[in-house]
Design a protein around this motif. Structure first.
Motif, PDB file in Angstrom:
ATOM      1  N   ASP A 102      10.001   0.664   9.118  1.00  9.57           N
ATOM      2  CA  ASP A 102       9.459   2.053   8.772  1.00  9.57           C
ATOM      3  C   ASP A 102       8.422   1.939   7.888  1.00  9.57           C
ATOM      4  O   ASP A 102       8.035   0.873   7.367  1.00  9.57           O
ATOM      5  N   ASP A 104       7.442   3.534   5.322  1.00  3.57           N
ATOM      6  CA  ASP A 104       7.541   3.483   3.812  1.00  3.57           C
ATOM      7  C   ASP A 104       7.828   2.378   3.076  1.00  3.57           C
ATOM      8  O   ASP A 104       7.940   2.281   1.948  1.00  3.57           O
ATOM      9  N   GLN A 106      10.388   0.482   3.036  1.00  9.37           N
ATOM     10  CA  GLN A 106      11.856   0.432   2.073  1.00  9.37           C
ATOM     11  C   GLN A 106      12.662  -0.746   2.414  1.00  9.37           C
ATOM     12  O   GLN A 106      13.333  -1.701   1.805  1.00  9.37           O
ATOM     13  N   ARG A 204      17.244  -3.475   0.171  1.00  8.33           N
ATOM     14  CA  ARG A 204      16.408  -2.265   0.501  1.00  8.33           C
ATOM     15  C   ARG A 204      15.833  -1.515  -1.079  1.00  8.33           C
ATOM     16  O   ARG A 204      16.512  -1.426  -1.993  1.00  8.33           O
ATOM     17  N   ARG A 207      11.343   4.069  -1.596  1.00  9.70           N
ATOM     18  CA  ARG A 207      10.204   4.411  -0.978  1.00  9.70           C
ATOM     19  C   ARG A 207       8.900   4.335  -1.569  1.00  9.70           C
ATOM     20  O   ARG A 207       8.860   4.474  -2.825  1.00  9.70           O
TER      21      ARG A 207
HETATM   22 MG    MG Z   1      12.852   5.262   4.372  1.00  9.32          MG
END
Ligand code: MG
Ligand code: UDP
Length: 318
Positions: A102, A104, A106, A204, A207
């Motif tokens: 992704d 972002d 993360q 994780r 963001r």
């Molecule tokens: Mg995300």
């Protein structure tokens, strides 16, 4: 040397795009320096019909780093799963191995190296798995866990706590491209491909910038799609329920008869109550039966590949 493509779907990600580009270029340069991937490895940003300056930023990055930053512009917003598919299918023709992540950040970019090592060790798919969901809200964590459980109950094979951060070899993406279905739930499809797989674990993060592009509504839609695209079990449950109620209607029959003969009933009640139970059960059973055929039609129309041959040993083997 294997050419890596890092596929990044982006929807309204102007706040994070440059940060993501820099971080991922860092990973590429590091891996190139260590001689683990080819020098012309690249990042493939897929602009999923963003309404902000995401595409302009991708163009700028491409101008500044013509080899390392590439882009695909989708003409309209089609959602994360389709955007990622577009990226993977584009990348498969111009690279040897893909990693999807992704925008972002993360997901931990530092485990990409571990993924590549496992790929060199013979894995065709390497799943990125979140260790814990400390940074997610209590709500997101519990709903997500309930979702994985439900998927399991419905007979859908998924990798627990794995989203769409994963490495796929060229041949794995090629096999994936044989799945022509339109209702995409990538996490459920990958385990169907086969080949040797492994997982890498990471924490994780939050963001980097911007907001989640996955509001509750989209999450629920994804969850429902995941189950309805992979399982006809709900139909079988209806069939089972129908059978159960028919059985229960015999108990109701006995109970109604006893009440009738012991004389505690209003005239007409006995025949009514027996009919209600029996007909109710019969109807559910019939719906479940029809559903079984619809379920089969559903499976047929998807035209999924029936098998994936990995190797053949013959006399002419090279
Ligand atoms: Mg995300
Ligand atoms: N995304 C996309 N199209 C969409 C929605 C999201 O390509 O319609 C991308 C988004 O840019 C991000 C990824 O999908 O790279 C995951 O979205 P997000 O991080 O917002 O989801 P969350 O992590 O909050 O579940």
């Amino acid at each position: 040397m294997d050419k890596l493509a890092i596929v990044v779907p982006c929807y309204n990600e102007e706040e994070v795009l440059k940060i993501a580009s820099e971080a991922l270029r860092g990973v590429l340069n590091d891996l190139i320096g260590k001689g683990k991937i080819a020098e012309d490895s690249f990042i493939l940003f897929v602009n999923d019909g963003s309404k902000d300056r995401t595409w302009e930023l991708i163009e700028e990055e491409h101008a500044a780093h013509p080899v390392q930053v590439c882009g695909v512009k989708l003409a309209a917003n089609v959602g994360h799963q389709f955007a990622l598919t577009a990226g993977l299918l584009t990348a498969k023709d111009i690279s040897d191995v893909t990693v999807s992540i992704d925008a972002d950040l993360q997901d931990d970019v530092n485990v990409i190296e571990e993924m590549i090592d496992k790929f060199h060790g013979g894995c065709d798919i390497v799943y990125g798995v979140r260790k814990e969901r400390k940074t997610d809200t209590f709500f997101k964590r519990t709903t997500a866990q309930a979702f994985y459980k439900l998927m399991g109950l419905m007979g859908v094979k998924t990798v627990y706590n794995h989203a769409d951060f994963r490495l796929m070899s060229k041949r794995a993406v090629e096999e994936f491209s044989r799945y022509k279905e339109t209702n995409l739930f990538l996490r459920g499809m990958m385990p169907l491909i086969g080949y040797q797989t492994d997982s890498v674990y990471y924490d994780r993060k939050e963001r980097v910038a911007g907001e989640s592009k996955y509001p509750l509504k989209k999450m629920l839609a994804l969850a429902f799609n995941g189950i309805s695209s992979f399982s006809v079990k709900p139909i079988s449950l209806i069939l089972g329920l129908g059978l159960f109620i028919i059985f229960a209607s015999f108990l109701a029959l006995i109970y109604a008869m006893i009440s009738y003969f012991t004389g505690h009933v209003v005239p007409g009640w006995t025949s009514l109550i027996i009919s209600i139970w029996f007909l109710g059960g019969l109807q559910l059973l019939a719906i479940g039966m029809v559903g079984q055929y619809i379920g089969k039609i559903y499976i047929e129309v998807k035209q999924r590949p029936r098998y994936n041959i990995e190797k053949i040993l013959t006399a002419e083997e090279k």
